[in-house]
Design an enzyme around this catalytic site. Structure first.
Site, mmCIF file in Angstrom:
data_model
loop_
_atom_site.group_PDB
_atom_site.id
_atom_site.type_symbol
_atom_site.label_atom_id
_atom_site.label_comp_id
_atom_site.label_asym_id
_atom_site.label_seq_id
_atom_site.Cartn_x
_atom_site.Cartn_y
_atom_site.Cartn_z
ATOM 1 N N CYS A 1 44.700 -35.929 -100.172
ATOM 2 C CA CYS A 1 43.550 -35.314 -99.512
ATOM 3 C C CYS A 1 43.416 -33.902 -100.065
ATOM 4 O O CYS A 1 44.087 -33.567 -101.049
ATOM 5 C CB CYS A 1 43.680 -35.341 -97.986
ATOM 6 S SG CYS A 1 45.070 -34.405 -97.344
ATOM 7 N N ASN B 1 46.681 -31.633 -98.160
ATOM 8 C CA ASN B 1 47.969 -32.331 -97.946
ATOM 9 C C ASN B 1 48.694 -31.869 -96.677
ATOM 10 O O ASN B 1 49.913 -31.885 -96.603
ATOM 11 C CB ASN B 1 48.884 -32.196 -99.182
ATOM 12 C CG ASN B 1 50.088 -33.140 -99.197
ATOM 13 O OD1 ASN B 1 51.113 -32.827 -99.800
ATOM 14 N ND2 ASN B 1 49.996 -34.275 -98.533
ATOM 15 N N ASP C 1 37.598 -34.816 -93.170
ATOM 16 C CA ASP C 1 38.491 -33.658 -93.071
ATOM 17 C C ASP C 1 38.483 -33.111 -91.637
ATOM 18 O O ASP C 1 37.446 -32.631 -91.165
ATOM 19 C CB ASP C 1 37.972 -32.596 -94.050
ATOM 20 C CG ASP C 1 38.878 -31.393 -94.131
ATOM 21 O OD1 ASP C 1 39.811 -31.293 -93.312
ATOM 22 O OD2 ASP C 1 38.654 -30.557 -95.017
ATOM 23 N N CYS D 1 46.838 -32.563 -93.437
ATOM 24 C CA CYS D 1 46.199 -33.272 -92.317
ATOM 25 C C CYS D 1 46.128 -34.779 -92.575
ATOM 26 O O CYS D 1 46.926 -35.547 -92.040
ATOM 27 C CB CYS D 1 44.809 -32.723 -92.040
ATOM 28 S SG CYS D 1 44.793 -30.965 -91.599
ATOM 29 N N ARG D 2 45.175 -35.196 -93.413
ATOM 30 C CA ARG D 2 44.934 -36.640 -93.560
ATOM 31 C C ARG D 2 45.987 -37.364 -94.380
ATOM 32 O O ARG D 2 46.459 -38.441 -93.975
ATOM 33 C CB ARG D 2 43.554 -36.874 -94.192
ATOM 34 C CG ARG D 2 42.422 -36.448 -93.301
ATOM 35 C CD ARG D 2 41.131 -36.341 -94.085
ATOM 36 N NE ARG D 2 41.155 -35.223 -95.023
ATOM 37 C CZ ARG D 2 40.220 -34.945 -95.924
ATOM 38 N NH1 ARG D 2 39.182 -35.761 -96.026
ATOM 39 N NH2 ARG D 2 40.300 -33.892 -96.706
ATOM 40 N N SER D 3 46.339 -36.816 -95.549
ATOM 41 C CA SER D 3 47.249 -37.595 -96.417
ATOM 42 C C SER D 3 48.670 -37.725 -95.850
ATOM 43 O O SER D 3 49.298 -38.773 -96.073
ATOM 44 C CB SER D 3 47.249 -37.088 -97.861
ATOM 45 O OG SER D 3 47.635 -35.749 -97.959
HETATM 46 P P1 4NP Z 1 43.436 -32.161 -95.382
HETATM 47 O O1 4NP Z 1 42.705 -30.991 -94.542
HETATM 48 O O2 4NP Z 1 42.731 -32.201 -96.720
HETATM 49 O O3 4NP Z 1 43.202 -33.397 -94.574
HETATM 50 O O4 4NP Z 1 44.892 -31.755 -95.483
HETATM 51 C C1 4NP Z 1 42.576 -29.703 -95.054
HETATM 52 C C2 4NP Z 1 43.594 -28.796 -94.890
HETATM 53 C C3 4NP Z 1 43.447 -27.507 -95.363
HETATM 54 C C4 4NP Z 1 42.276 -27.137 -96.008
HETATM 55 C C5 4NP Z 1 41.267 -28.067 -96.184
HETATM 56 C C6 4NP Z 1 41.420 -29.333 -95.711
HETATM 57 N N1 4NP Z 1 42.112 -25.789 -96.465
HETATM 58 O O5 4NP Z 1 41.034 -25.480 -96.977
HETATM 59 O O6 4NP Z 1 43.041 -24.980 -96.339
#
Ligand code: 4NP
Length: 158
Positions: free
Chosen positions: A9, A12, A125, A14-16
């Protein structure tokens, strides 16, 4: 030969990680954990070395999933070492297709294309949303998609 799955994702955290924990659980429940390795990584490096967001950890804990991995950024070699690399949304897929070295081994797939309705196939996200509902939704999508993917693999369809 052990088969390897990488969940991707953006960050790395939240989702993944949730997708990684769910896929590991799916594989363990199928009794074939020794044949598979599951990892996760991010398109970006902002959170490298960090544990998942506390909301992702809460959701995993609520569903009895253990998690101790830390965030890392995707590397060129991942495209050679992993058999299946999954993105969560169209932006992840665009990034993966852009980053993949020519002729690399990994199949690049969107996780939600397995088992989910067309309108529900993007695992969105949840990072900037308040609360944990979007994380629970991502978890539920991962459960359906990982199960559907794994059934296709075991049937030799992919
Ligand atoms: P993820 O969510 O892609 O599901 O881990 C996010 C976590 C952090 C950020 C964006 C999306 N960020 O911009 O810091």
């Amino acid at each position: 030969m052990v088969k390897k799955i990488l969940m991707i994702c953006l960050g790395n955290i939240c989702r993944s990680p949730i997708a990684e924990a769910v896929m590991q659980d799916t594989i363990e429940k199928a009794g074939v954990a020794k044949d598979w390795e599951v990892d996760s990584a991010g398109i970006g490096d902002w959170h490298a070395g960090n544990s998942p967001d506390y909301r992702a950890l809460n959701i995993m804990k609520n569903h009895g999933l253990k998690y101790s991995n830390h965030a890392r950024q995707i590397r060129n070699i991942d495209f050679e070492q992993f058999d299946y690399i999954f993105g969560m949304d169209d932006e992840n897929m665009d990034d993966l297709n852009r980053l993949a070295p020519k002729g690399s081994k990994a199949k690049l797939l969107m996780l939600g294309n397995f088992g989910l309705d067309k309108k529900d196939r993007i695992i969105k996200d949840p990072y900037y949303l308040k609360g944990e509902a979007a994380f629970e939704k991502a978890y539920q999508q991962c459960v359906v998609a990982c199960d559907a993917f794994f059934k296709e693999v075991q049937a030799g369809k992919i």
